[in-house]
Design an enzyme around this catalytic site. Structure first.
Site, PDB file in Angstrom:
ATOM      1  N   ARG A  73      77.612  29.036  25.081  1.00 33.84           N
ATOM      2  CA  ARG A  73      78.164  27.838  26.046  1.00 33.84           C
ATOM      3  C   ARG A  73      78.285  26.626  25.373  1.00 33.84           C
ATOM      4  NH1 ARG A  73      73.153  26.465  28.695  1.00 33.84           N
ATOM      5  NH2 ARG A  73      73.321  24.462  27.455  1.00 33.84           N
ATOM      6  N   HIS A 129      74.684  23.164  30.472  1.00 36.72           N
ATOM      7  CA  HIS A 129      74.676  24.211  31.436  1.00 36.72           C
ATOM      8  C   HIS A 129      75.491  23.695  32.527  1.00 36.72           C
ATOM      9  CE1 HIS A 129      72.910  27.069  34.120  1.00 36.72           C
ATOM     10  NE2 HIS A 129      72.598  26.237  35.263  1.00 36.72           N
ATOM     11  N   TYR A 172      67.742  20.367  23.777  1.00 41.43           N
ATOM     12  CA  TYR A 172      67.164  21.530  23.180  1.00 41.43           C
ATOM     13  C   TYR A 172      68.085  22.405  22.208  1.00 41.43           C
ATOM     14  CZ  TYR A 172      69.863  22.943  27.227  1.00 41.43           C
ATOM     15  OH  TYR A 172      70.839  23.275  28.132  1.00 41.43           O
TER      16      TYR A 172
HETATM   17  C1  LIG Z   1      66.762  34.134  41.225  1.00 41.39           C
HETATM   18  C2  LIG Z   1      67.236  32.698  40.508  1.00 41.39           C
HETATM   19  N1  LIG Z   1      66.277  32.142  39.527  1.00 41.39           N
HETATM   20  C3  LIG Z   1      66.510  31.002  39.050  1.00 41.39           C
HETATM   21  C4  LIG Z   1      67.736  30.379  39.192  1.00 41.39           C
HETATM   22  C5  LIG Z   1      68.033  29.066  38.633  1.00 41.39           C
HETATM   23  N2  LIG Z   1      68.961  29.034  37.533  1.00 41.39           N
HETATM   24  C6  LIG Z   1      70.250  28.674  37.869  1.00 41.39           C
HETATM   25  S1  LIG Z   1      70.947  28.938  36.537  1.00 41.39           S
HETATM   26  C7  LIG Z   1      69.714  29.549  35.479  1.00 41.39           C
HETATM   27  C8  LIG Z   1      69.962  30.063  33.907  1.00 41.39           C
HETATM   28  C9  LIG Z   1      70.928  31.381  34.020  1.00 41.39           C
HETATM   29  O1  LIG Z   1      71.175  31.710  32.678  1.00 41.39           O
HETATM   30  P1  LIG Z   1      72.258  32.778  32.147  1.00 41.39           P
HETATM   31  O2  LIG Z   1      71.851  34.044  33.335  1.00 41.39           O
HETATM   32  O3  LIG Z   1      72.127  32.957  30.799  1.00 41.39           O
HETATM   33  O4  LIG Z   1      73.644  32.414  32.644  1.00 41.39           O
HETATM   34  P2  LIG Z   1      74.509  30.877  32.217  1.00 41.39           P
HETATM   35  O5  LIG Z   1      73.878  29.953  32.972  1.00 41.39           O
HETATM   36  O6  LIG Z   1      74.037  30.673  30.663  1.00 41.39           O
HETATM   37  O7  LIG Z   1      75.976  31.255  32.646  1.00 41.39           O
HETATM   38  C10 LIG Z   1      68.592  29.691  36.176  1.00 41.39           C
HETATM   39  C11 LIG Z   1      67.404  30.027  35.766  1.00 41.39           C
HETATM   40  C12 LIG Z   1      68.487  30.914  39.996  1.00 41.39           C
HETATM   41  N3  LIG Z   1      69.868  30.591  40.253  1.00 41.39           N
HETATM   42  N4  LIG Z   1      68.455  32.064  40.547  1.00 41.39           N
END
Ligand SMILES: Cc1ncc(C[n+]2csc(CCOP(=O)(O)OP(=O)(O)O)c2C)c(N)n1
Length: 368
Positions: free
Chosen positions: A265, A269, A278
């Site tokens: 990425r 975020h 980080y």
């Molecule tokens: C069930 C749930 N827990 C926590 C969150 C908060 N949250 C939003 S994005 C994220 C990180 C997700 O990372 P990843 O799956 O690696 O996807 P990326 O954003 O890197 O594409 C979190 C913890 C959420 N959206 N849904």
């Protein structure tokens, strides 16, 4: 009589020891892996055009957050090879279950970018018709879409349709219980579903090493009897080749597939995050050098498949597309605040009726 145990079948499920790669970081040939077919040249040129467009769309969407036209935008920059190959590996009658990160995939599927951005603009619905587009709403609760995808895949199979379902999920999403339940259920049903993990190394600020102790996320399929593979996610040629094979495996009744793409990425975020808190600059610079768009461009130019004019015309088309998007997003959307109360329950509850009346008395004094 020798009995065949599941353990003897592990080999056919295991991912390659190293991620599949066709094109090296400098755009030269990395030596095609024997098990996978190289995509057609025309498909690669088309993928390049969509990558140029996708990257420009991404930059425009980020700009729209600064102009107050979008509430939030999770950038796809650096992950275009994954998202565009994912879409190109599917047919029109196949389904896609994307996450909030995958707007570029939707645009690459030919969907209206304003519709795609409706949710991120603050609309209460996803902006497009999932049944007509065969694209589920972009999912924010992590990994829940993987379960829905298995259900859809099983439904298609039972209806005798030959459609395949692809569920996108992030590395963080693979730690969710739903992801494991989806893999298990898909394995048991042998549902025509491809789980496509874009391992971009971070779940917001959580790095992969704190996310999992698995040797690779692709190994998470094996325990559920799901055939698995890992691929260089910044090599469009490799991702397209592997996903095409996975989709055809699922379509021909071979059962589900898990593909992990190693990518990165490039941006924070979302626009609400600051990744420099980080991540080390050196790490980001290393991945900048592995940029998927530059790699494909160098590769196609080197093979004589892309001329200077082709590059210029792809960029020009992307500029026009971005300008149109900016203009269309400049107009305030028509919003009826009373719609907020519709579609919640078939019969509105007393509380909703009360809240609706309160809003009406504030917005339309004298009319109730
Ligand atoms: C069930 C749930 N827990 C926590 C969150 C908060 N949250 C939003 S994005 C994220 C990180 C997700 O990372 P990843 O799956 O690696 O996807 P990326 O954003 O890197 O594409 C979190 C913890 C959420 N959206 N849904």
């Amino acid at each position: 009589m020798s009995v065949r145990t599941p353990h003897q079948e592990v080999e056919g499920l295991l991912p390659s020891a190293v991620p599949v790669r066709f094109v090296a970081e400098d755009g030269t040939d990395a030596g095609a892996p024997a098990e996978y077919a190289a995509p057609e040249d025309a498909a690669l040129v088309e993928a390049y055009r969509r990558m140029v467009l996708g990257r420009r769309f991404d930059r425009q969407a980020t700009a729209l957050t600064r102009q107050g036209r979008l509430a939030v935008y999770p950038s796809s920059r650096g992950q275009e090879a994954c998202q565009i190959a994912g879409v190109l590996a599917l047919r029109e009658n196949d389904w896609l279950f994307p996450t909030y990160r995958d707007s570029v995939a939707l645009v690459a599927r030919g969907m209206d970018p304003v519709e795609v951005l409706t949710l991120l603009r603050g609309g209460w619905h996803c902006g497009y018709d999932p049944a007509a587009t065969r694209v589920a709403p972009q999912c924010t609760p992590l990994a829940t879409q993987t379960i829905h995808a298995v259900g859809m895949a099983e439904a298609l199979r039972r209806k005798g349709e030959d459609g395949v379902v692809m569920a996108f999920v992030g590395d963080g999403g693979t730690s969710e219980g739903d992801f494991h339940e989806a893999l298990n259920y898909a394995g048991v049903l042998r549902a025509p579903v491809v789980f496509f993990v874009q391992n971009n190394k971070y779940a917001i600020s959580v790095p992969l090493a704190k996310q999992t102790a698995a040797p690779a996320l692709a190994y998470k399929g094996v325990g559920y009897g799901v055939r698995s593979e890992q691929v260089d996610g910044n090599d469009l040629v490799a991702v397209l080749s592997v996903l095409t094979a996975a989709v055809e495996h699922a379509r021909s009744g071979g059962g589900p597939y898990l593909v992990e793409a190693h990518t990165y990425r490039m941006d924070s975020h979302t626009n609400a995050d600051d990744a420099s808190r980080y991540r080390e600059d050196e790490e980001v610079a290393r991945w900048e050098a592995a940029d998927p768009l530059a790699r494909l461009e160098t590769h196609l130019r080197g093979r004589g498949l892309l001329s200077e004019e082709d590059v210029a015309s792809a960029r020009e088309a992307a500029e026009e597309y971005a300008a149109r998007l900016r203009d269309r997003m400049a107009a305030d959307p028509e919003a009826d605040p009373f719609e907020l109360f519709d579609h919640v329950f078939a019969e509105p509850t007393p509380q909703l009726r009360e809240q609706r009346a309160l809003l009406a008395s504030e917005m339309l004094p004298g009319e109730d």
